[in-house]
Design a protein around this motif. Structure first.
Motif, PDB file in Angstrom:
ATOM      1  N   LEU A 154       7.115  -0.176 -11.500  1.00 35.61           N
ATOM      2  CA  LEU A 154       5.773   0.267 -11.100  1.00 35.61           C
ATOM      3  C   LEU A 154       5.544   1.772 -11.279  1.00 35.61           C
ATOM      4  O   LEU A 154       4.563   2.178 -11.927  1.00 35.61           O
ATOM      5  CB  LEU A 154       5.504  -0.161  -9.660  1.00 35.61           C
ATOM      6  CG  LEU A 154       4.114   0.144  -9.098  1.00 35.61           C
ATOM      7  CD1 LEU A 154       3.041  -0.554  -9.918  1.00 35.61           C
ATOM      8  CD2 LEU A 154       4.037  -0.294  -7.639  1.00 35.61           C
ATOM      9  N   PRO A 155       6.413   2.663 -10.755  1.00 32.29           N
ATOM     10  CA  PRO A 155       6.157   4.101 -10.952  1.00 32.29           C
ATOM     11  C   PRO A 155       6.292   4.543 -12.398  1.00 32.29           C
ATOM     12  O   PRO A 155       5.644   5.510 -12.806  1.00 32.29           O
ATOM     13  CB  PRO A 155       7.221   4.768 -10.059  1.00 32.29           C
ATOM     14  CG  PRO A 155       8.255   3.740  -9.843  1.00 32.29           C
ATOM     15  CD  PRO A 155       7.560   2.425  -9.869  1.00 32.29           C
ATOM     16  N   GLU A 213       0.833  -1.209   0.000  1.00 30.64           N
ATOM     17  CA  GLU A 213       0.000   0.000   0.000  1.00 30.64           C
ATOM     18  C   GLU A 213       0.864   1.254   0.000  1.00 30.64           C
ATOM     19  O   GLU A 213       0.587   2.217  -0.731  1.00 30.64           O
ATOM     20  CB  GLU A 213      -0.920  -0.012   1.217  1.00 30.64           C
ATOM     21  CG  GLU A 213      -1.919   1.128   1.243  1.00 30.64           C
ATOM     22  CD  GLU A 213      -2.877   1.008   2.413  1.00 30.64           C
ATOM     23  OE1 GLU A 213      -3.150   2.037   3.061  1.00 30.64           O
ATOM     24  OE2 GLU A 213      -3.347  -0.121   2.688  1.00 30.64           O
ATOM     25  N   LYS A 214       1.928   1.242   0.795  1.00 29.82           N
ATOM     26  CA  LYS A 214       2.838   2.390   0.842  1.00 29.82           C
ATOM     27  C   LYS A 214       3.531   2.584  -0.503  1.00 29.82           C
ATOM     28  O   LYS A 214       3.677   3.709  -0.994  1.00 29.82           O
ATOM     29  CB  LYS A 214       3.870   2.191   1.951  1.00 29.82           C
ATOM     30  CG  LYS A 214       4.801   3.368   2.152  1.00 29.82           C
ATOM     31  CD  LYS A 214       5.741   3.136   3.323  1.00 29.82           C
ATOM     32  CE  LYS A 214       6.677   4.318   3.535  1.00 29.82           C
ATOM     33  NZ  LYS A 214       7.610   4.076   4.676  1.00 29.82           N
ATOM     34  N   ALA A 215       3.955   1.476  -1.116  1.00 33.79           N
ATOM     35  CA  ALA A 215       4.612   1.568  -2.424  1.00 33.79           C
ATOM     36  C   ALA A 215       3.656   2.090  -3.482  1.00 33.79           C
ATOM     37  O   ALA A 215       4.051   2.863  -4.371  1.00 33.79           O
ATOM     38  CB  ALA A 215       5.149   0.188  -2.826  1.00 33.79           C
ATOM     39  N   THR A 216       2.382   1.695  -3.402  1.00 35.92           N
ATOM     40  CA  THR A 216       1.378   2.165  -4.351  1.00 35.92           C
ATOM     41  C   THR A 216       1.165   3.663  -4.215  1.00 35.92           C
ATOM     42  O   THR A 216       1.113   4.398  -5.212  1.00 35.92           O
ATOM     43  CB  THR A 216       0.060   1.418  -4.139  1.00 35.92           C
ATOM     44  OG1 THR A 216       0.269   0.012  -4.315  1.00 35.92           O
ATOM     45  CG2 THR A 216      -1.006   1.896  -5.119  1.00 35.92           C
ATOM     46  N   ALA A 217       1.039   4.144  -2.973  1.00 38.36           N
ATOM     47  CA  ALA A 217       0.851   5.578  -2.741  1.00 38.36           C
ATOM     48  C   ALA A 217       2.057   6.363  -3.235  1.00 38.36           C
ATOM     49  O   ALA A 217       1.910   7.423  -3.864  1.00 38.36           O
ATOM     50  CB  ALA A 217       0.610   5.838  -1.257  1.00 38.36           C
ATOM     51  N   ALA A 218       3.267   5.857  -2.972  1.00 37.15           N
ATOM     52  CA  ALA A 218       4.479   6.550  -3.427  1.00 37.15           C
ATOM     53  C   ALA A 218       4.548   6.589  -4.947  1.00 37.15           C
ATOM     54  O   ALA A 218       4.900   7.617  -5.541  1.00 37.15           O
ATOM     55  CB  ALA A 218       5.715   5.857  -2.855  1.00 37.15           C
ATOM     56  N   ALA A 219       4.185   5.480  -5.594  1.00 33.23           N
ATOM     57  CA  ALA A 219       4.204   5.433  -7.057  1.00 33.23           C
ATOM     58  C   ALA A 219       3.211   6.426  -7.640  1.00 33.23           C
ATOM     59  O   ALA A 219       3.510   7.123  -8.614  1.00 33.23           O
ATOM     60  CB  ALA A 219       3.894   4.019  -7.542  1.00 33.23           C
ATOM     61  N   SER A 231       4.419   9.595  -9.747  1.00 33.12           N
ATOM     62  CA  SER A 231       3.986   9.519 -11.131  1.00 33.12           C
ATOM     63  C   SER A 231       3.140  10.714 -11.525  1.00 33.12           C
ATOM     64  O   SER A 231       3.230  11.208 -12.645  1.00 33.12           O
ATOM     65  CB  SER A 231       3.202   8.221 -11.355  1.00 33.12           C
ATOM     66  OG  SER A 231       4.011   7.100 -11.076  1.00 33.12           O
ATOM     67  N   PHE A 232       2.299  11.187 -10.596  1.00 33.37           N
ATOM     68  CA  PHE A 232       1.460  12.328 -10.949  1.00 33.37           C
ATOM     69  C   PHE A 232       2.314  13.554 -11.220  1.00 33.37           C
ATOM     70  O   PHE A 232       2.092  14.277 -12.200  1.00 33.37           O
ATOM     71  CB  PHE A 232       0.446  12.631  -9.842  1.00 33.37           C
ATOM     72  CG  PHE A 232      -0.580  13.636 -10.277  1.00 33.37           C
ATOM     73  CD1 PHE A 232      -0.362  14.989 -10.121  1.00 33.37           C
ATOM     74  CD2 PHE A 232      -1.742  13.223 -10.899  1.00 33.37           C
ATOM     75  CE1 PHE A 232      -1.295  15.912 -10.548  1.00 33.37           C
ATOM     76  CE2 PHE A 232      -2.677  14.148 -11.336  1.00 33.37           C
ATOM     77  CZ  PHE A 232      -2.450  15.492 -11.156  1.00 33.37           C
ATOM     78  N   ASN A 233       3.300  13.792 -10.365  1.00 32.54           N
ATOM     79  CA  ASN A 233       4.175  14.948 -10.580  1.00 32.54           C
ATOM     80  C   ASN A 233       4.947  14.818 -11.884  1.00 32.54           C
ATOM     81  O   ASN A 233       5.110  15.784 -12.631  1.00 32.54           O
ATOM     82  CB  ASN A 233       5.143  15.083  -9.401  1.00 32.54           C
ATOM     83  CG  ASN A 233       4.435  15.436  -8.107  1.00 32.54           C
ATOM     84  OD1 ASN A 233       3.365  16.027  -8.124  1.00 32.54           O
ATOM     85  ND2 ASN A 233       5.017  15.054  -6.983  1.00 32.54           N
ATOM     86  N   ALA A 234       5.439  13.601 -12.169  1.00 38.52           N
ATOM     87  CA  ALA A 234       6.203  13.392 -13.398  1.00 38.52           C
ATOM     88  C   ALA A 234       5.332  13.556 -14.632  1.00 38.52           C
ATOM     89  O   ALA A 234       5.737  14.172 -15.624  1.00 38.52           O
ATOM     90  CB  ALA A 234       6.844  12.000 -13.385  1.00 38.52           C
ATOM     91  N   ALA A 235       4.112  13.005 -14.572  1.00 34.89           N
ATOM     92  CA  ALA A 235       3.207  13.113 -15.718  1.00 34.89           C
ATOM     93  C   ALA A 235       2.824  14.563 -15.979  1.00 34.89           C
ATOM     94  O   ALA A 235       2.772  15.019 -17.123  1.00 34.89           O
ATOM     95  CB  ALA A 235       1.960  12.261 -15.473  1.00 34.89           C
TER      96      ALA A 235
END
Length: 256
Positions: free
Chosen positions: A117-118, A64-70, A74-78
């Protein structure tokens, strides 16, 4: 020295939508998108609920933590790629890129799948932002930014959800500077389950690369469809003046 004249912003003009026909179209897209993960499960020869058990305990505990971090990375990068004026990619190219990253992620088992993943999440979020723009919605607007992340609340194609859970369309969040972070915190637990199944599929010996390519193609296609449902309803809401809850309930009745 005279001021430079800037061109007016691009305006998208959409013809008036037929409410009933548009809802029928969105219902069909939602039905088509749901259940496509069965293709992946048939390929790897396992039931969805058994896949996560294949992951190491430490990976399951931190999923769950890895999903939130990804999602956050990812949102900032996109968003940065849009500000950098990198051209929007058509659906087929986005899926091809996702296939390539999925195959690379599956070649080394769990470690490379986690690293991938990210990257894949960024590709999918960029596609979601592009679809928002296609519907005349500015991805830089706070409410649209939150809606881009909200698409992931539809879980994923490996989820057992039959496609009629439309809570992702009506999740409410105060639109503030922390809106995206708040949305990520709410979406991550739901998204972590199908992403865990995807990671487990990529970790299967021998076929990890093929599983990574296939799952990424299906995940990308699925979330592109979910984005078109989300932003299709938002555009219909803007045209008709109806709130999202009313339109979502009308869509739910069609699925029932």
């Amino acid at each position: 020295m005279s001021d430079t004249i800037q061109p007016p912003p691009r305006q998208q003009v959409f013809p008036p939508l037929d409410r009933e026909a548009e809802l029928d179209r969105l219902a069909l897209k939602l039905r088509t998108a749901s259940g496509v993960g069965r293709q992946v499960l048939n390929m790897v020869g396992a039931q969805a609920e058994n896949l996560i058990g294949m992951l190491p305990e430490r990976v399951r505990a931190g999923l769950e933590k890895a999903t939130a971090a990804a999602l956050e990375q990812s949102f900032n990068a996109a968003a940065a790629t849009r500000r950098g004026r990198i051209a929007d990619a058509p659906d087929w190219l986005t899926r091809a890129i996702a296939v390539g990253t999925g195959a690379a992620g599956g070649m080394g088992g769990v470690p490379t799948a986690l690293a991938e993943l990210p990257v894949t999440t960024t590709v999918i979020l960029r596609a979601i932002q592009t679809i928002a723009d296609e519907h005349g919605l500015d991805p830089s607007r706070p409410e649209v930014r939150a809606a881009c992340v909200r698409v992931f609340a539809a879980a994923g194609p490996l989820d057992d959800d039959d496609g009629t859970d439309l809570t992702f369309l009506t999740m409410r969040l105060t639109v503030t500077g922390s809106a995206v972070q708040g949305m990520i915190a709410r979406v991550a637990p739901r998204l972590a389950i199908p992403l865990g199944q995807k990671l487990a599929a990529q970790a299967i010996p021998v076929i990890g690369a093929a599983a990574g390519a296939a799952t990424n193609y299906i995940f990308t296609s699925y979330y592109q469809d979910m984005a078109r449902v989300q932003f299709g309803l938002m555009r219909l809401s803007e045209q008709t003046g109806e709130d999202m809850e009313t339109l979502t309930e009308a869509l739910r009745r069609r699925l029932a």
